[in-house]
Structures are given as C-alpha cells and as structure tokens.
Scaffold this active site. Structure first.
Site, PDB file in Angstrom:
ATOM      1  CG  HIS A 159      -1.967  -0.974   1.449  1.00 28.16           C
ATOM      2  ND1 HIS A 159      -2.688  -1.521   0.416  1.00 28.16           N
ATOM      3  CD2 HIS A 159      -1.993  -2.423   1.973  1.00 28.16           C
ATOM      4  CE1 HIS A 159      -3.218  -2.073   0.119  1.00 28.16           C
ATOM      5  NE2 HIS A 159      -3.011  -2.857   1.904  1.00 28.16           N
ATOM      6  CG  ASP A 195      -2.264  -8.939   0.300  1.00 29.99           C
ATOM      7  OD1 ASP A 195      -1.680  -8.675   1.338  1.00 29.99           O
ATOM      8  OD2 ASP A 195      -3.722  -8.078   0.727  1.00 29.99           O
ATOM      9  CG  HIS A 197      -6.531  -5.959   1.243  1.00 27.07           C
ATOM     10  ND1 HIS A 197      -6.375  -6.473   2.459  1.00 27.07           N
ATOM     11  CD2 HIS A 197      -7.274  -5.223   1.778  1.00 27.07           C
ATOM     12  CE1 HIS A 197      -6.860  -7.232   3.591  1.00 27.07           C
ATOM     13  NE2 HIS A 197      -7.744  -5.833   2.955  1.00 27.07           N
ATOM     14  CG  ASP A 284      -4.708 -10.568   2.585  1.00 25.49           C
ATOM     15  OD1 ASP A 284      -4.588 -11.011   1.211  1.00 25.49           O
ATOM     16  OD2 ASP A 284      -5.004  -9.023   2.933  1.00 25.49           O
TER      17      ASP A 284
HETATM   18  C1  FKS Z   1     -11.726  -3.455   6.671  1.00 27.50           C
HETATM   19  C2  FKS Z   1     -10.657  -2.471   7.556  1.00 27.50           C
HETATM   20  C3  FKS Z   1      -8.751  -2.773   6.409  1.00 27.50           C
HETATM   21  C4  FKS Z   1      -6.976  -2.270   6.599  1.00 27.50           C
HETATM   22  C5  FKS Z   1      -6.573  -3.563   5.892  1.00 27.50           C
HETATM   23  C6  FKS Z   1      -5.039  -3.452   5.302  1.00 27.50           C
HETATM   24  C7  FKS Z   1      -4.550  -4.116   4.579  1.00 27.50           C
HETATM   25  C8  FKS Z   1      -3.025  -4.291   4.688  1.00 27.50           C
HETATM   26  C9  FKS Z   1      -2.796  -5.504   3.543  1.00 27.50           C
HETATM   27  C10 FKS Z   1      -1.148  -5.974   3.817  1.00 27.50           C
HETATM   28  F1  FKS Z   1      -0.358  -6.655   2.978  1.00 27.50           F
HETATM   29  F2  FKS Z   1      -0.616  -5.158   3.998  1.00 27.50           F
HETATM   30  F3  FKS Z   1      -1.030  -6.196   4.696  1.00 27.50           F
HETATM   31  N1  FKS Z   1      -8.197  -2.574   7.854  1.00 27.50           N
HETATM   32  N2  FKS Z   1     -12.311  -3.536   7.835  1.00 27.50           N
HETATM   33  O1  FKS Z   1      -2.753  -7.098   3.873  1.00 27.50           O
HETATM   34  O2  FKS Z   1      -3.028  -5.344   2.210  1.00 27.50           O
HETATM   35 ZN    ZN Z   2      -3.952  -7.487   2.048  1.00 28.33          ZN
END
Ligand code: FKS
Ligand code: ZN
Length: 349
Positions: A159, A195, A197, A284
């Site tokens: 990110h 990932d 996200h 994830d």
């Molecule tokens: C939703 C809350 C979301 C942030 C999620 C961040 C994900 C981080 C990631 C990384 F790989 F960078 F760690 N909160 N209810 O998994 O993409």
């Molecule tokens: Zn993630």
C-alpha cells in the site's frame, strides 16, 4: 528455496483504530513468527538474515524526502514531548493543498499517508528498513541465478506509494526489489500482487512506466479496502499505458474464479516476456481470514504456487498480508512448496 528473515520486525508492533477504540493492530509480530515456524517445520530450505542496504536504494520506488520523513518521524514526534505511537489525523484530500510539505510532524504525518493504519513507533524505522533489506537481499539471490527466494517481510509494503504510508505499510518492499532488479540489469520486471487487497502503492510507483508491469488480483474496491484504487480501468498512463492490469474479483471468490483470473494474468505476463517476477504474496485470500472476503482453501495455495511455477520465471516472493495467524504459515508454505513442486514441469512463458 532460501527464506530471508530478520528479528528486527519485532520492534514494530503498532495500534489501529477499530470499533471506536485503539487496539493492537491485526498486523502483529506473531504473523512473521508463525510463518517462520512453518518454513522451518516444512524444511523449505535455509533461513538466512538479510544484508543491510543503504537507504538510498529505497529511493526510486519512493522519493528521497519521504524516506527521510520515515527515518526521522519518531524523533520528530518525541521532540514534541509525545511518548505514545504517532498516528496521522488529517489528510490533504480534495480541495486541500497537497503541494506544500508541512513543517510540523502532525502535518507531515497526514501529508505522507493515506490512512491511520500505519502508526509510527520507536522501532518502526528499524523494522521497515530491515524488511526492505530482506526484499533487496532476496532479489540479489534471484539475480545471481537462484530460481526463487522468499523474503519474509514484515511490515508489509504494497500500500506504500512514492510518498505515502498506509494500510500497515511504509516502505514498498516489492517495488524496492523490482526497482533494484532494473538497476542490476533486468530489462522488464513483473510485480504480481496476490494479496486480497489492491496494491495501490505498487501500482502508483510504476503507473507511468513500461519497464515494470504491475498485475493484481484483489477484492473489488467497490466493496473492499483500499476503496480508492484497484478498478479495472486503471491501465497505466503515459509511457506506462497498458502496463497496469487490475483484476478485481467479487466478494466470496473461490478457487475456480480465482484460477480463471490467474490465467488472464499469465497471458499478459507471457506477452510481456519479463526477466524476473516479484510476487507480492498475501494469504489474506484464505477462507477464514478475519478481515478479507475470498474463499481460498489451504490446498488452493498449493495450486497457486504450482500455477506460478509454470510461468518459468526467476521469482522473488515478498510477504504481504494474511491475518488468520494460526493458518497463515501453512498457507504461505503451501504456495512456496507448490512452486517448488511445480517447477519440475515448468514451461518458460
Ligand atoms: C476493513 C479494515 C481494513 C486495513 C487493511 C489493510 C490490509 C493490509 C494488507 C497488507 F498486505 F498490506 F498487509 N483495514 N474493515 O493486507 O493489504
Ligand atoms: Zn491484504
């Protein structure tokens, strides 16, 4: 396959805002420890420390002033008399100025971030620089001829943009490794992000470039974090037009639809004919992940590794997300073992 690991990650243990309260972050030290334990138990290969690299190697993926900000943020923060972790609370969104760097740490925290998911703590710089150094060390190993390496990075990175932390990320380990591959002679580099996200930071770093192709499979930003990036119509700009491929997938995606998207990714990568592949490896996408919404089973991660092996490319795996702490180690090792098993029958792309 060699795993690169550093204990320095333990110096970063942050907080996040959840349910109107400050809680320990989902992105916690135990994640890396459980992955390391599984790597050892599965006898994947040697576990080695990374080599320290000069922070000037982070520049390219990031701006010089952003790297300096990260390096100095904790001392700037404590100089104001604060002792707890630093979180940004104001951002230069639409209609506010984002062209002027604020002088104070409160302003700079917002200027250099996209959300409040990346606290600055006493050990943050030590952890994030060690994490980036693992990716650089892994890339050096792959460029020296190893078929693959695993950088067990923590904190994650995808990110983090040219001048931006957020979503538990600070330095973009995968992008720093890709940039280093280019410096060391690779002509074309692919970053594949699996990932859950969208890797908005990696996309942003390479958006205007045709020497690094970014391909991402992720939860559709209509419903999923980071919400403001990851749509299919983001295809690159300028010289980079056509060198960014987003494959957003609906909530609840399981292996069949995931595999189909992976095939689309494979075709694009094949046409690009890269010298090296960097995989932003988040697990994830697992069916029981506490913050994500795909339905990959543990066995599907073996299939993912096998599929990537058929691409026949020197490959650096860089750890990103994955939060079901009991299972993430197994799922990561499944990808890596699937890759090693699949290499036997690999066809060059
Ligand atoms: C939703 C809350 C979301 C942030 C999620 C961040 C994900 C981080 C990631 C990384 F790989 F960078 F760690 N909160 N209810 O998994 O993409
Ligand atoms: Zn993630």
């Amino acid at each position: 396959m060699i795993t690169y690991y550093s204990t320095e990650h333990q110096r970063h243990h942050g907080v996040e805002l959840k349910d109107a309260a400050i809680k320990p972050s989902f992105e916690k030290p135990g994640r890396a420890d459980t992955i390391l334990a599984q790597v050892r138990q599965a006898a994947l290969g040697a576990v080695q420390p990374g080599q320290a690299h000069d922070s000037s190697l982070y520049v390219g993926a990031h701006s010089e002033r952003y790297v300096r900000f990260l390096q100095q943020a904790w001392s700037d923060w404590t100089a104001t008399g604060q002792t707890h972790d630093a979180l940004p609370l104001i951002w230069p969104v639409r209609d506010l100025r984002s062209d002027l760097e604020p002088a104070t740490i409160d302003g700079r925290l917002g200027f250099y971030s996209m959300d409040a998911g990346s606290p600055i703590t006493a050990g943050t710089w030590a952890a994030i620089s060690a994490s980036a150094d693992l990716a650089l060390t892994g890339m050096a190993t792959v460029q020296a001829g190893a078929p693959a390496a695993f950088a067990l990075c923590r904190p994650p990175g995808h990110h983090a943009g040219p001048e931006m932390m957020g979503g538990y990320c600070y330095l973009n380990n995968a992008a720093i490794a890709a940039q280093q591959a280019r410096r060391q002679g690779a002509q074309r580099v692919v970053v594949l992000d699996v990932d859950f996200h969208h890797g908005n930071g990696t996309q942003s770093i390479f958006y205007g470039r045709d020497d690094v192709l970014f391909v991402s499979l992720h939860g559709d930003p209509v419903h999923c974090y980071p919400y403001f990036s990851g749509h299919a119509d983001e295809i690159g700009a300028g010289a980079g037009l056509g060198f960014n491929l987003n494959l957003p997938l609906s909530k609840g995606t399981a292996w069949p639809a995931y595999q189909a998207a992976l095939q689309v990714a494979a075709q694009r990568v094949q046409a690009y004919a890269p010298d090296v592949l960097v995989v932003s490896l988040g697990v994830d996408t697992f069916e029981h992940d506490p913050i994500s919404h795909f339905r990959l089973a543990s066995a599907d991660f073996v299939r993912l590794g096998e599929s990537l092996a058929t691409w026949g490319l020197p490959t650096l795996f860089v750890m990103e997300g994955g939060y079901m702490v009991d299972d993430i180690g197994r799922n990561v090792v499944n990808v890596l073992q699937g890759f090693e098993g699949g290499r036997a029958g690999a066809q060059p792309v």
